[in-house]
Write a protein that holds these residues in place. Structure first.
Motif, mmCIF file in Angstrom:
data_model
loop_
_atom_site.group_PDB
_atom_site.id
_atom_site.type_symbol
_atom_site.label_atom_id
_atom_site.label_comp_id
_atom_site.label_asym_id
_atom_site.label_seq_id
_atom_site.Cartn_x
_atom_site.Cartn_y
_atom_site.Cartn_z
ATOM 1 N N ALA A 1 0.827 -1.210 0.000
ATOM 2 C CA ALA A 1 0.000 0.000 0.000
ATOM 3 C C ALA A 1 0.862 1.263 0.000
ATOM 4 C CB ALA A 1 -0.936 0.002 1.203
ATOM 5 N N GLY A 2 2.006 1.191 0.666
ATOM 6 C CA GLY A 2 2.884 2.350 0.727
ATOM 7 C C GLY A 2 3.763 2.522 -0.497
ATOM 8 N N ASN A 3 3.765 1.516 -1.373
ATOM 9 C CA ASN A 3 4.656 1.566 -2.533
ATOM 10 C C ASN A 3 3.927 1.491 -3.872
ATOM 11 O OD1 ASN A 3 7.609 1.514 -1.596
ATOM 12 N ND2 ASN A 3 6.708 -0.123 -0.364
ATOM 13 N N LEU A 4 2.614 1.573 -3.879
ATOM 14 C CA LEU A 4 1.870 1.435 -5.133
ATOM 15 C C LEU A 4 2.292 2.450 -6.184
ATOM 16 C CD1 LEU A 4 -1.847 0.640 -4.173
ATOM 17 C CD2 LEU A 4 -0.188 -0.853 -5.297
ATOM 18 N N GLY B 1 6.666 1.280 -13.027
ATOM 19 C CA GLY B 1 5.797 1.012 -11.895
ATOM 20 C C GLY B 1 4.437 0.476 -12.285
ATOM 21 N N LEU B 2 3.647 0.191 -11.273
ATOM 22 C CA LEU B 2 2.327 -0.417 -11.460
ATOM 23 C C LEU B 2 1.344 0.549 -12.103
ATOM 24 C CD1 LEU B 2 2.090 -2.300 -8.037
ATOM 25 C CD2 LEU B 2 2.453 -3.330 -10.282
ATOM 26 N N GLU B 3 1.402 1.804 -11.737
ATOM 27 C CA GLU B 3 0.473 2.772 -12.325
ATOM 28 C C GLU B 3 0.687 2.868 -13.835
ATOM 29 O OE1 GLU B 3 -0.097 5.902 -8.610
ATOM 30 O OE2 GLU B 3 1.646 6.090 -9.930
ATOM 31 N N THR C 1 -3.231 7.591 -1.913
ATOM 32 C CA THR C 1 -2.614 8.553 -2.816
ATOM 33 C C THR C 1 -2.383 8.066 -4.239
ATOM 34 O OG1 THR C 1 -0.401 7.848 -2.106
ATOM 35 C CG2 THR C 1 -1.429 9.658 -0.887
ATOM 36 N N SER C 2 -2.364 6.768 -4.484
ATOM 37 C CA SER C 2 -2.001 6.292 -5.818
ATOM 38 C C SER C 2 -3.127 6.539 -6.820
ATOM 39 C CB SER C 2 -1.661 4.798 -5.789
ATOM 40 O OG SER C 2 -2.840 4.020 -5.811
ATOM 41 N N GLN C 3 -2.795 6.375 -8.093
ATOM 42 C CA GLN C 3 -3.793 6.550 -9.142
ATOM 43 C C GLN C 3 -4.896 5.493 -9.068
ATOM 44 O OE1 GLN C 3 -1.943 6.753 -13.001
ATOM 45 N NE2 GLN C 3 -0.475 8.342 -12.373
ATOM 46 N N LEU D 1 -5.834 -2.463 -10.695
ATOM 47 C CA LEU D 1 -4.630 -3.059 -10.113
ATOM 48 C C LEU D 1 -4.386 -4.446 -10.707
ATOM 49 C CD1 LEU D 1 -2.287 -2.951 -8.200
ATOM 50 C CD2 LEU D 1 -3.828 -3.566 -6.311
ATOM 51 N N GLU D 2 -5.451 -5.215 -10.896
ATOM 52 C CA GLU D 2 -5.331 -6.513 -11.564
ATOM 53 C C GLU D 2 -4.756 -6.338 -12.976
ATOM 54 O OE1 GLU D 2 -8.328 -8.547 -14.276
ATOM 55 O OE2 GLU D 2 -9.072 -8.932 -12.259
ATOM 56 N N ALA D 3 -5.204 -5.311 -13.691
ATOM 57 C CA ALA D 3 -4.718 -5.060 -15.048
ATOM 58 C C ALA D 3 -3.227 -4.749 -15.047
ATOM 59 C CB ALA D 3 -5.505 -3.901 -15.674
ATOM 60 N N ALA D 4 -2.770 -4.000 -14.052
ATOM 61 C CA ALA D 4 -1.340 -3.696 -13.947
ATOM 62 C C ALA D 4 -0.537 -4.971 -13.738
ATOM 63 C CB ALA D 4 -1.107 -2.725 -12.794
ATOM 64 N N LEU D 5 -1.016 -5.838 -12.873
ATOM 65 C CA LEU D 5 -0.323 -7.107 -12.621
ATOM 66 C C LEU D 5 -0.325 -7.984 -13.872
ATOM 67 C CD1 LEU D 5 -1.720 -7.888 -9.057
ATOM 68 C CD2 LEU D 5 0.529 -6.959 -9.650
#
Length: 441
Positions: free
Chosen positions: A27-30, A53-55, A259-261, A274-278
């Protein structure tokens, strides 16, 4: 183990409270652009993908889809969200009225969307009776948060996870790409925290990718590195259980993220993004230094598993697999893409939207005495060199992946226009993209 127990209790692995600590860490690194930087080469296009990154991975999501009624073809996250919304509505409508056949049709459409029709469509059609009740009862168990209630003979695999992701609450698609990326995140967590082994509660099972037999460099979906290992994923209740755990963890991560997108306003749910990023990250993972040295770039890929199938008329069992060039039967027969295309285009030219028969008697087809059907179209497609009875297996495979539709009540076949001709009957039929979709995930 209930959701509250899994997210709130100690794990039995090497790190107390590892699940909760991993959730806080992620959660702190998304939004990190460096910690989750990743790159790979797309095996089909040769394109180099780089993600900051994931975003960034979420924003660049791609999955080609077509054939979903009412939804134009596309490949973006937004267009796929529209396709999934349409598929969800069809599934929910079928279950609401207990309509087994509508449930089967909707679930088959999900399989075609996800490129996992092989084996799954045939199973759904074979088990249509009672399907609506099965999907409802399994969804209820998934929503209860108690995987211990799942039936021991539950069918759950890379296809069914897509179906239940549209039915269960806050339930992600847990396929080989998402599983690979989750393990990749866990490895980074373990490395940052000095863990020498993966905690039991975070040991997300992985599965290999579907590869063409002639793939020069197989994609890596095993996230294990330097002693941090993960078990192989097996279909059934264990797959469903880890699907739940992954959904619970990611859902809790998003609840703690401010805070993340991913938590910014959007028409697409945060969990889906988030699933799509993974999914994008998990296409291909880096190998450990030791593995990279041991595996030369020219090593041939392992053959994918054979898929069981049955001919429709005599229920003769056979096995097949799909690669870039067409369909291969385990007994040695091969149906190239160009032959399949010529056969399907001939069927459309002769029959249009009307159904047709198998009609593949060797003597009658060769003597031009058979009723026009799949046998004659196949014979013509091979320039009169093919064996007409072989089209029994070919037709069964094409039905298995949704290219052909079979009506057992009338013993008739038809082209699946929604899959083959989403924009109408313009231009030649080409199944190349379907075969590529079936081996891509």
């Amino acid at each position: 183990m209930y959701r509250s127990q899994y997210l709130g209790s100690d794990t039995s692995g090497v790190e107390p409270h590892a699940v909760r600590e991993f959730i806080d860490w992620l959660a702190g690194n998304l939004s990190s652009k460096t910690l989750f930087m990743h790159e790979y080469i797309d095996r089909r296009s040769g394109r180099k993908w780089q993600f900051n990154g994931l975003e960034d991975a979420c924003e660049r999501y791609q999955w080609k889809h077509r054939g979903v009624p009412g939804v134009p073809p596309g490949n973006t996250l937004a267009s796929n969200a529209d396709a999934l919304d349409a598929l969800r509505t069809a599934l929910q409508s079928a279950l609401a009225c207990g309509n087994d056949h509508a449930a089967c049709d909707a679930a088959c459409a999900v399989m075609r969307w996800g490129g996992v029709g092989a084996g799954n469509i045939r199973w759904l059609q074979t088990n249509t009776e009672g399907l609506a009740k099965l999907l409802c009862s399994t969804t209820a168990v998934l929503d209860s948060g108690n995987p211990g209630l799942l039936h021991k003979n539950l069918r759950f695999n890379a296809g069914m996870t897509k179906v239940y992701s549209l039915l269960a609450e806050d339930f992600i698609i847990y396929d080989s790409r998402v599983a690979a990326a989750l393990g990749w995140l866990v490895v980074k967590y373990c490395q940052e925290n000095g863990l020498s082994r993966v905690p039991e509660g975070l040991a997300f099972p992985w599965a290999p990718s579907k590869e063409a037999p002639n793939a020069a460099v197989p994609k890596n979906r095993n996230p294990g590195r330097n002693g941090l290992s993960f078990p192989r994923l097996n279909p059934g209740p264990l797959h469903a259980e880890w699907n739940l755990k992954a959904s619970w963890i990611l859902g809790e991560v998003l609840r703690r993220d401010k805070t993340s997108q991913f938590v910014q306003p959007s028409s697409i749910p945060a969990l889906r993004r988030l699933e799509a990023a993974l999914f994008m990250i998990g296409y291909d993972l880096p190998r450990s230094d030791r593995a990279a040295q041991a595996v030369p770039s020219s090593i041939p890929a392992p053959h994918p598993a054979w898929t069981e199938c049955y001919t429709t008329a005599r229920q003769k069992q056979f096995h097949y697999r799909i690669d870039d060039t067409g369909i291969l039967l385990k007994r040695g027969s091969r149906f190239p893409v160009d032959v399949i295309n010529r056969m399907l285009n001939n069927l459309r030219e002769e029959c249009g939207d009307a159904p047709f028969r198998l009609a593949n008697s060797a003597t009658q087809v060769r003597a031009n005495e058979a009723e026009f059907g799949i046998g004659t179209a196949y014979f013509r497609a091979t320039y009169d060199r093919g064996n007409p009875p072989d089209s029994s297996a070919l037709a069964a495979v094409l039905a298995d992946i949704g290219v052909l539709l079979f009506s057992p009540d009338r013993n008739e076949w038809s082209l699946n226009a929604a899959e083959l001709c989403p924009d109408g009957h313009h231009g030649p039929i080409d199944v190349k993209w379907i075969s590529e979709r079936e081996i891509e995930p």
